[in-house]
Design a protein around this motif. Sequence first.
Motif, PDB file in Angstrom:
ATOM      1  N   LEU A 193       0.822  -1.215   0.000  1.00 52.18           N
ATOM      2  CA  LEU A 193       0.000   0.000   0.000  1.00 52.18           C
ATOM      3  C   LEU A 193       0.856   1.264   0.000  1.00 52.18           C
ATOM      4  O   LEU A 193       0.548   2.242  -0.696  1.00 52.18           O
ATOM      5  N   GLN A 233       2.093   2.524  -3.407  1.00 51.38           N
ATOM      6  CA  GLN A 233       1.138   2.974  -4.427  1.00 51.38           C
ATOM      7  C   GLN A 233       1.290   4.472  -4.690  1.00 51.38           C
ATOM      8  O   GLN A 233       1.500   5.267  -3.766  1.00 51.38           O
ATOM      9  N   GLU A 275      -1.146   6.387  -6.079  1.00 55.26           N
ATOM     10  CA  GLU A 275      -2.423   6.990  -5.736  1.00 55.26           C
ATOM     11  C   GLU A 275      -3.122   6.157  -4.669  1.00 55.26           C
ATOM     12  O   GLU A 275      -2.886   4.956  -4.545  1.00 55.26           O
ATOM     13  N   SER A 276      -3.991   6.795  -3.928  1.00 53.70           N
ATOM     14  CA  SER A 276      -4.752   6.080  -2.908  1.00 53.70           C
ATOM     15  C   SER A 276      -5.713   5.111  -3.582  1.00 53.70           C
ATOM     16  O   SER A 276      -6.368   5.439  -4.581  1.00 53.70           O
ATOM     17  N   THR A 277      -5.824   3.927  -3.026  1.00 55.84           N
ATOM     18  CA  THR A 277      -6.735   2.927  -3.582  1.00 55.84           C
ATOM     19  C   THR A 277      -8.128   3.129  -3.019  1.00 55.84           C
ATOM     20  O   THR A 277      -8.321   3.731  -1.964  1.00 55.84           O
ATOM     21  N   THR A 278      -9.108   2.614  -3.739  1.00 52.70           N
ATOM     22  CA  THR A 278     -10.495   2.709  -3.284  1.00 52.70           C
ATOM     23  C   THR A 278     -10.666   1.996  -1.953  1.00 52.70           C
ATOM     24  O   THR A 278     -11.375   2.476  -1.063  1.00 52.70           O
ATOM     25  N   VAL A 279      -9.991   0.877  -1.797  1.00 54.54           N
ATOM     26  CA  VAL A 279     -10.089   0.110  -0.554  1.00 54.54           C
ATOM     27  C   VAL A 279      -9.559   0.927   0.619  1.00 54.54           C
ATOM     28  O   VAL A 279     -10.190   1.013   1.684  1.00 54.54           O
ATOM     29  N   THR A 339      -9.215   4.230   0.853  1.00 50.50           N
ATOM     30  CA  THR A 339     -10.076   5.390   1.100  1.00 50.50           C
ATOM     31  C   THR A 339     -11.328   4.989   1.855  1.00 50.50           C
ATOM     32  O   THR A 339     -11.753   5.673   2.796  1.00 50.50           O
TER      33      THR A 339
END
Length: 452
Positions: free
Chosen positions: A281, A284, A286-290, A292
């Motif tokens: 994580l 990454q 960008e922030s992942t949907t999970v 967020t």
Amino acid sequence: MMRSPANSFFRICQVCLSLLLCLEDRTMPKKAKPAGSGKEEGPVPCKQMKVEAAGGPSALNFDSPSSLFESLISPIKTETFFKEFWEQKPLLIRRDDPALATYYGSLFKLTDLKSLCSRGMYYGRDVNVCRCVSGKKKVLNKDGKAHFLQLRKDLDQKRATIQFHQPQRFKVFILQLEGEKHWRLYHPTVPLAREYSVEAEERIGRPVHEFMLKPGDLLYFPRGTIHQADTPAGLAHSTHVTISTYQNNSWGDFLLDTISGLVFDTAKEDVELRAGIPRQLLLQVESTTVATRRLSGFLRTLADRLEGTKELLSSDMKKDFIMHRLPPYSAGDGAELSTPGGKLPRLDSVVRLQFKDHIVLTVLPDQDQSDEAQEKMVYIYHSLKNRRETHMMGNEEETESHGLRFPLSHLDALKQIWNSSTISVKDLKLTTDEERESLVLSLWTECLIQVV
């Protein structure tokens, strides 16, 4: 140093002052001043209010921070100031009566700079010499010690501005002191701005307030107000003091300060907060949907918990506030701030807290433990041993905190002392008489209480 009842341990405002001796007849660049939440200078205009002070000049009252502030803004009442002006609009208090022109005048004069230079003033650290050249600030500092004759030459011949940093190290003095100053205030492009900025002419429009500040006047305007000031042509010099206060004390700052303690407490009871984040994580882009979605859920959990919380854990704000606070005002040698006086407190004594405006009480995880089983402790920080001579100068001494720490079981007894005008030692909410005597003796040794 910070001390617990038996042993020592420790390491630990408000007000940032800058004295300006101005001779320039050209305007400095128009600036948005975010650094301080409030700003008081020489005389001060108000958005649509002008207050005429009546009667003779009242002496500034140094009994407490609140009484000093009341005397500074007199005849405006403190409640009126914070209700109608603070962070809302400028305030100008004029003292047109010649008898009131010296209202602040005794605090500092240009000639006082001569004696301060003889004590050792250095360019950069203590004073800056600058002027506006083609709309930009140009620093004219020399190297090493500042000499009064050279500073006076810069004033007279170069029409420079002398900025005298943190004058509260040497005197207490505030506001318009000598001469006159022409001020223009503009609507802020960013209300209550946090960062300092220089705005382009075409963005700021016309001034919404324009006035001449004279000796004895006071000016307040909210953080972020764009302003210009210049000394009228023909004046020998103009002396005023700027007070920038309440920096980094917004609700956003407070949220950042308390959220870590709230997470600390919640994680003890919520296994989801203790679970590891997904592998990779942190790599990454960008922030992942999970991630967020998970964080949003945790924030809702924290908000629900906050509704029923009585004790907010402050991680840094309280300590930093006291660590950078001036010591209490003392008319003498300050011995009462470092040496306990009066009777030794006993079980049959009645005691009261002193210097309350210079003490904070907070609950924090034990700073001497680094494992997951950290216990909470009660920390008391105070500014009695802070040094006026090094205030806000970035010295190592300003990274040291002073105070005491106690087991969490002492919290109720300490609250009794904090919330009572006087209290009997035997009535303190502790298990044994030995604990009661030990508590008050520790506070007395640190000059925080006195026997009445």
